[in-house]
Structures are given as C-alpha cells and as structure tokens.
Design an enzyme around this catalytic site. Structure first.
Site, PDB file in Angstrom:
ATOM      1  N   SER A  50       0.862  -1.190   0.000  1.00 52.41           N
ATOM      2  CA  SER A  50       0.000   0.000   0.000  1.00 52.41           C
ATOM      3  C   SER A  50       0.899   1.242   0.000  1.00 52.41           C
ATOM      4  O   SER A  50       2.116   1.127   0.208  1.00 52.41           O
ATOM      5  CB  SER A  50      -0.876   0.007   1.254  1.00 52.41           C
ATOM      6  OG  SER A  50      -0.052   0.187   2.399  1.00 52.41           O
ATOM      7  N   ASP A  82      -1.023  -1.571  -3.990  1.00 54.08           N
ATOM      8  CA  ASP A  82      -2.373  -1.766  -3.451  1.00 54.08           C
ATOM      9  C   ASP A  82      -3.009  -0.401  -3.184  1.00 54.08           C
ATOM     10  O   ASP A  82      -2.406   0.458  -2.533  1.00 54.08           O
ATOM     11  CB  ASP A  82      -2.241  -2.572  -2.146  1.00 54.08           C
ATOM     12  CG  ASP A  82      -3.573  -3.045  -1.603  1.00 54.08           C
ATOM     13  OD1 ASP A  82      -4.510  -3.242  -2.407  1.00 54.08           O
ATOM     14  OD2 ASP A  82      -3.677  -3.236  -0.373  1.00 54.08           O
ATOM     15  N   ASP A 104      -7.220   3.118  -7.302  1.00 55.49           N
ATOM     16  CA  ASP A 104      -8.505   3.029  -6.611  1.00 55.49           C
ATOM     17  C   ASP A 104      -9.249   4.351  -6.717  1.00 55.49           C
ATOM     18  O   ASP A 104      -9.064   5.263  -5.925  1.00 55.49           O
ATOM     19  CB  ASP A 104      -8.278   2.651  -5.143  1.00 55.49           C
ATOM     20  CG  ASP A 104      -9.596   2.480  -4.402  1.00 55.49           C
ATOM     21  OD1 ASP A 104     -10.663   2.698  -5.019  1.00 55.49           O
ATOM     22  OD2 ASP A 104      -9.563   2.131  -3.209  1.00 55.49           O
ATOM     23  N   GLU A 134     -11.161  -0.255  -9.242  1.00 55.58           N
ATOM     24  CA  GLU A 134     -12.229  -0.652  -8.310  1.00 55.58           C
ATOM     25  C   GLU A 134     -13.514   0.089  -8.616  1.00 55.58           C
ATOM     26  O   GLU A 134     -13.507   1.278  -8.906  1.00 55.58           O
ATOM     27  CB  GLU A 134     -11.796  -0.382  -6.857  1.00 55.58           C
ATOM     28  CG  GLU A 134     -12.839  -0.832  -5.828  1.00 55.58           C
ATOM     29  CD  GLU A 134     -12.324  -0.835  -4.388  1.00 55.58           C
ATOM     30  OE1 GLU A 134     -11.126  -1.086  -4.168  1.00 55.58           O
ATOM     31  OE2 GLU A 134     -13.140  -0.591  -3.477  1.00 55.58           O
ATOM     32  N   GLY A 179     -10.244  -4.739   7.182  1.00 60.19           N
ATOM     33  CA  GLY A 179     -10.077  -4.750   8.626  1.00 60.19           C
ATOM     34  C   GLY A 179     -10.620  -6.006   9.300  1.00 60.19           C
ATOM     35  O   GLY A 179     -11.016  -6.968   8.637  1.00 60.19           O
ATOM     36  N   ALA A 211     -10.708  -9.581   2.264  1.00 55.82           N
ATOM     37  CA  ALA A 211     -11.107 -10.991   2.272  1.00 55.82           C
ATOM     38  C   ALA A 211     -10.422 -11.811   3.368  1.00 55.82           C
ATOM     39  O   ALA A 211     -10.342 -13.033   3.258  1.00 55.82           O
ATOM     40  CB  ALA A 211     -10.844 -11.595   0.901  1.00 55.82           C
ATOM     41  N   SER A 212      -9.981 -11.163   4.422  1.00 52.12           N
ATOM     42  CA  SER A 212      -9.400 -11.944   5.523  1.00 52.12           C
ATOM     43  C   SER A 212     -10.490 -12.725   6.243  1.00 52.12           C
ATOM     44  O   SER A 212     -11.637 -12.275   6.343  1.00 52.12           O
ATOM     45  CB  SER A 212      -8.677 -11.018   6.516  1.00 52.12           C
ATOM     46  OG  SER A 212      -7.380 -10.730   6.045  1.00 52.12           O
ATOM     47  N   ASP A 254      -4.741  -9.003   4.282  1.00 51.53           N
ATOM     48  CA  ASP A 254      -3.741  -8.290   5.072  1.00 51.53           C
ATOM     49  C   ASP A 254      -4.004  -8.513   6.564  1.00 51.53           C
ATOM     50  O   ASP A 254      -3.110  -8.901   7.315  1.00 51.53           O
ATOM     51  CB  ASP A 254      -3.805  -6.789   4.733  1.00 51.53           C
ATOM     52  CG  ASP A 254      -2.745  -5.990   5.457  1.00 51.53           C
ATOM     53  OD1 ASP A 254      -1.828  -6.599   6.052  1.00 51.53           O
ATOM     54  OD2 ASP A 254      -2.798  -4.743   5.436  1.00 51.53           O
TER      55      ASP A 254
HETATM   56  P1  13P Z   1      -8.298  -7.448   4.798  1.00 53.80           P
HETATM   57  O1  13P Z   1      -8.337  -6.246   5.692  1.00 53.80           O
HETATM   58  O2  13P Z   1      -9.592  -8.197   4.863  1.00 53.80           O
HETATM   59  O3  13P Z   1      -7.146  -8.325   5.061  1.00 53.80           O
HETATM   60  O4  13P Z   1      -8.174  -6.913   3.281  1.00 53.80           O
HETATM   61  C1  13P Z   1      -6.944  -6.474   2.768  1.00 53.80           C
HETATM   62  C2  13P Z   1      -7.073  -5.772   1.473  1.00 53.80           C
HETATM   63  O5  13P Z   1      -8.098  -5.755   0.827  1.00 53.80           O
HETATM   64  C3  13P Z   1      -5.887  -5.074   0.973  1.00 53.80           C
HETATM   65  O6  13P Z   1      -6.138  -4.368  -0.192  1.00 53.80           O
HETATM   66  O1  G3H Z   2      -6.545  -2.214   2.110  1.00 51.71           O
HETATM   67  C1  G3H Z   2      -5.752  -1.903   2.987  1.00 51.71           C
HETATM   68  C2  G3H Z   2      -4.615  -2.804   3.332  1.00 51.71           C
HETATM   69  O2  G3H Z   2      -4.943  -3.599   4.447  1.00 51.71           O
HETATM   70  C3  G3H Z   2      -3.372  -2.002   3.564  1.00 51.71           C
HETATM   71  O3  G3H Z   2      -3.462  -1.296   4.750  1.00 51.71           O
HETATM   72  O4  G3H Z   2      -2.943   1.060   4.073  1.00 51.71           O
HETATM   73  O5  G3H Z   2      -2.699   0.304   6.463  1.00 51.71           O
HETATM   74  O6  G3H Z   2      -1.090  -0.489   4.700  1.00 51.71           O
HETATM   75  P1  G3H Z   2      -2.497  -0.022   5.015  1.00 51.71           P
HETATM   76 ZN    ZN Z   3      -8.064  -3.490  -0.281  1.00 53.17          ZN
END
Ligand code: 13P
Ligand code: G3H
Ligand code: ZN
Length: 307
Positions: A50, A82, A104, A134, A179, A211-212, A254
């Site tokens: 990211s 990302d 995005d 997106e 999250g 998708a966690s 993530d």
């Molecule tokens: P999670 O927060 O569900 O792991 O998603 C991560 C994500 O979409 C990063 O782009």
């Molecule tokens: O979609 C978000 C990812 O979990 C990345 O998170 O921007 O805190 O690195 P971050």
């Molecule tokens: Zn994401």
C-alpha cells in the site's frame, strides 16, 4: 526467476477455477513468510504494498527485498501497488519496478473514476504494467478513507467501466470489507452480483478486497497475552473458496497476516518476559505468517501445485 505481471497467472487461475493470493507486505519478515509459503506449496503469489507500506519501508527497500526473495525461492510472483490513490503513486511504483498497479478511484463519481482509471491504464500499459481498478465501495477503512456502508458494484456499470478504461482486472464490492470487523451479524456476500458480472464479462478477472477470514484463534492468542480485540469477524473460508472457483482470480488479505504476526509476538513476550532478542519474536512472526499463507493457498485459494 524475476517478477512477472498477473496476466498469465490470472488466465491460468480463471481456467483452473482457483485464485491467486495477494498478501500485503511491509517488512522483511512478512515478505519471507509469504514467499516461503508459496515455495512450500508450489504456488504463484502476489506481493502487494500500500502507499502506507511504501512510506514505511521505502519503495527501493521493498523492491530490493522482493527481488532477493524471488531469486532465492524461484517462484512466480508479481509486485503490486495496493490502493494507489493517484497517477503520481502509480508512476512511483512503476519507476520502482512494480509489475502491477491498482488505481482506486472508487470514491470518485463514476465518470471521474472512468477518466482517471483510463489515464492510469494508458500510462501503465505503455510501461508493460497491468492495472487493477475498483468499482463500488467497500464498507470499512481503506488507508484514511472510511465508509460506513457498502455500495455494491452494479454489473451493467462494470461492463461499461471495463470496456471504456481497458483495465486488466476489476475489484468489486459484494459485501467484503477491510479490517478485522467485517460483520456485526451473519456473514453475507452477494454472489448473485458476482455471478451476473461473470456472465456479462466472461473470462475477465475479478478481485476481492477485504477478504481476511479473521481466525478466532489468532484473536484469542492476542487477547490471552495482553491484547484487547473484541467483536472481530471475517469472511468464512467456504465463501472465499466458492469465489475462487468463480471469476475471482485475486483475493486480498492483510488483516490475517497482521493478526498472526501480532499473536506470535505477543505469545513470545507473554511466555518469556525476559526476552529481548528481536530475532526471537520477529522469527516467530515470520513462521506464523508462513503458516497462515500456506493454509490460504491450500484451503482458500486452491492455488497449490499450479506452478
Ligand atoms: P483485509 O483487511 O480483509 O485483510 O483486506 C486487505 C485488502 O483488501 C488489501 O487491499
Ligand atoms: O486495504 C488496505 C490494506 O490492508 C493495507 O493497509 O494502508 O494500512 O497499509 P495499510
Ligand atoms: Zn483493499
């Protein structure tokens, strides 16, 4: 072996009814945990950073560590930006050597998203880099942007968007969110929307963010050793497996890595209060990440032994 784009990966994944895991990387241990898992499971993988990760580690550090990780393991991997917020972020990633970028523009009005995405696609394609965009808004937090509600992707609009922008893959909103707190009640994904998009855009790779699975054991370990995380809930594994067998070719995770890492580090400190060697707790975190990613490859993505 060097970095590749996601083009071939997605084609094979679509045809083989599996998905490629896209895991967020922020430091050396996370990179090593992810690539070691991909190597152990003989699976391709996407390492994604990211803008926050790039700011934290430095773009050149991330790229150099990923290069070494790929050269050492010999796996097929893409390095992906990302949630790129603008063309500047995309340009920095491409200059650094990323092979895939996400722009995005989902928070912009539709026409603005189309114009901005098209501009990114023209720039990236001219540099041999593929683009994810997106459409629709995920509830939850993305960097500093927070949305309280889902705005599900409209399938008709998805077709128009893909045709007008020339993007290589599209992240859609069907009920996932970023999250650890994805559902207050029962987990629900709009598979009807995914199915309609798949019918209208045959062969086109779809991406799922947020998708966690949020493993209750990881949350419990965090809390057992001094954490305070309550109400966490993720996407059930069987739903992700179903999405992977459909048009979803990339699944972003993530939070699960963050939880595994934190649980492992908290456990080391909780059980060994005298410990202060970073290799002990960072090493435990690296092993925990490898275990999570191996489980995802085997049981969620279905990408084991596809290299
Ligand atoms: P999670 O927060 O569900 O792991 O998603 C991560 C994500 O979409 C990063 O782009
Ligand atoms: O979609 C978000 C990812 O979990 C990345 O998170 O921007 O805190 O690195 P971050
Ligand atoms: Zn994401």
């Amino acid at each position: 072996m060097s970095l590749v784009t996601t083009k071939e990966m997605f084609k094979k994944a679509y045809e083989g009814h599996y998905a490629i895991g896209a895991f967020n990387i922020n430091n050396m241990e996370i990179i090593q945990g992810v690539v070691n898992a991909a190597k152990a499971k003989n699976s391709p993988v996407i390492l994604q950073a990211s803008t926050g990760a790039i700011k934290y580690a430095g773009p050149k550090y991330l790229k150099a560590m990923v290069d070494v990780a790929i050269a050492t393991t010999g796996i097929d991997a893409a390095l992906h930006l990302d949630h790129g917020p603008d063309l500047e972020a995309v340009k920095l990633a491409i200059e650094t050597g990323f092979t895939s970028v996400m722009f995005d523009g989902s928070h912009f009005p539709y026409e603005e998203n189309v114009i901005k995405t098209k501009e990114v696609v023209e720039y990236a394609h001219a540099h041999g880099v593929v683009v994810e965009a997106e459409l629709g808004v995920l509830a939850g937090v993305e960097d500093e942007v927070k949305s309280e509600v889902h705005v599900y992707t409209d399938p008709e609009q998805a077709v128009d968007f893909v045709n007008r922008t020339g993007v290589d893959s599209l992240a859609i909103a069907i009920g996932t969110s970023h999250g650890a707190f994805k559902f207050s009640g029962e987990a629900k994904l709009r598979f009807d929307i995914l199915e309609e998009i798949q019918t209208k855009l045959p062969g086109f790779p779809i991406v799922l963010h947020g998708a966690s699975a949020v493993n209750p054991d990881a949350v419990e370990t965090c809390n057992k050793y001094g954490g305070n995380i309550s109400g966490a809930k993720g996407i059930p594994t069987e739903m992700l497996r179903k999405a992977s067998s459909m048009a979803v070719c990339k699944i972003n995770m993530d939070t699960d890595l963050r939880l595994a890492m934190t649980a492992a580090i908290r456990k080391v400190f909780g059980e060994n209060p005298k410990e202060f060697d970073p290799r002990k707790y960072c090493g435990a975190a690296r092993e925990a990440i490898q275990k999570v990613v191996e489980d995802k490859i085997e049981n969620v993505l279905g990408s084991a032994n596809t290299l």
